[in-house]
Enzyme design. Sequence first.
Site, mmCIF file in Angstrom:
data_model
loop_
_atom_site.group_PDB
_atom_site.id
_atom_site.type_symbol
_atom_site.label_atom_id
_atom_site.label_comp_id
_atom_site.label_asym_id
_atom_site.label_seq_id
_atom_site.Cartn_x
_atom_site.Cartn_y
_atom_site.Cartn_z
ATOM 1 N N ARG A 199 89.164 63.955 14.746
ATOM 2 C CA ARG A 199 89.466 62.696 15.449
ATOM 3 C C ARG A 199 90.938 62.615 15.879
ATOM 4 N NH1 ARG A 199 89.436 56.935 14.030
ATOM 5 N NH2 ARG A 199 90.483 57.473 12.114
ATOM 6 N N ILE A 245 86.683 54.108 17.179
ATOM 7 C CA ILE A 245 87.817 53.641 16.386
ATOM 8 C C ILE A 245 88.979 54.611 16.592
ATOM 9 C CG2 ILE A 245 88.625 53.237 14.030
ATOM 10 C CD1 ILE A 245 85.644 52.442 13.445
ATOM 11 N N LEU A 246 90.140 54.060 16.871
ATOM 12 C CA LEU A 246 91.312 54.886 17.163
ATOM 13 C C LEU A 246 92.142 55.081 15.903
ATOM 14 C CD1 LEU A 246 92.068 53.118 20.515
ATOM 15 C CD2 LEU A 246 91.540 55.566 20.265
ATOM 16 N N ASN A 291 92.297 44.480 22.437
ATOM 17 C CA ASN A 291 90.855 44.725 22.417
ATOM 18 C C ASN A 291 90.128 43.417 22.679
ATOM 19 O OD1 ASN A 291 88.369 46.152 21.802
ATOM 20 N ND2 ASN A 291 88.364 45.089 19.831
ATOM 21 N N THR A 292 88.967 43.515 23.308
ATOM 22 C CA THR A 292 88.106 42.343 23.420
ATOM 23 C C THR A 292 86.871 42.559 22.565
ATOM 24 O OG1 THR A 292 86.832 40.931 24.893
ATOM 25 C CG2 THR A 292 87.089 43.218 25.593
ATOM 26 N N HIS A 293 86.493 41.509 21.822
ATOM 27 C CA HIS A 293 85.409 41.641 20.842
ATOM 28 C C HIS A 293 84.453 40.449 20.976
ATOM 29 C CE1 HIS A 293 83.468 42.875 17.138
ATOM 30 N NE2 HIS A 293 83.434 41.596 16.815
ATOM 31 N N ASP A 321 95.231 46.583 15.539
ATOM 32 C CA ASP A 321 95.990 47.169 14.436
ATOM 33 C C ASP A 321 95.148 48.303 13.840
ATOM 34 O OD1 ASP A 321 94.079 46.047 12.822
ATOM 35 O OD2 ASP A 321 95.432 44.631 11.824
ATOM 36 N N GLY A 359 93.097 48.400 11.404
ATOM 37 C CA GLY A 359 91.760 48.059 10.912
ATOM 38 C C GLY A 359 90.750 47.959 12.043
ATOM 39 N N ASP A 371 88.870 45.563 14.204
ATOM 40 C CA ASP A 371 88.826 44.176 14.697
ATOM 41 C C ASP A 371 89.604 43.211 13.802
ATOM 42 O OD1 ASP A 371 87.126 45.098 16.782
ATOM 43 O OD2 ASP A 371 85.380 44.883 15.492
#
Length: 192
Positions: A64, A91-92, A106-108, A140, A142, A144
């Site tokens: 990754r 996930i980054l 990010n949009t969630h 960040d 984590g 979301d």
Amino acid sequence: MFSVVALISGSGSNLRALLEAANNPLNGFKIVAVGSDNAADGLAHAELFGVPTFVVTPGAFENRDKWADVLYDNVMHFNPDLVVLAGFMKILPASFVGALSPNLINTHPSLLPAFPGAHAVRDALAAGAKTTGVTIHVVDEGVDTGPHIAQREVEVLIDDNEFDLHERIKAVERDLLVDTVKKIAAKTISLA
Ligand code: GRF
């Protein structure tokens, strides 16, 4: 002008809204590139608007971190002021997040901290939530968990299924995402 790279994984309706908004110079931002972790359908929107695209597939890398390093290099090639995860479903790693923070949002599709993760709409329905919505947040390390920038509520209807509810959320999400990027570009929202 304030420049944005968007990362997507799917159909790209949020991306489409950003591309349309960016076409109006009064909105104060431009989309300089669109990246994906797969040959996503949504990349076609970028092509239609003449915006360069790149695809960096995790499966092509040993791990990754190596994938994310190449993704990062592709993003930085365009030297953006802001990176928007607009339906990016990977996930980054911390190295990627740390290098861009706080200019990575990010949009969630939920009212975080409720229902983080990849199945936010399904989870809200399963929990019997009466209200859900959208959160735009700084990314960040984590999942979301980053600081919230904007939220908007969406009512859950009695006979909602996951698809219908998600479509209603996405209509609100597109509007909130465009509004938020405009405000970040205009510096009426500060990420630092
Ligand atoms: C959005 O609801 C996003 O928040 C979620 O996946 C959806 C992507 O939709 N992670 P689209 O690809 O922009 O149509």
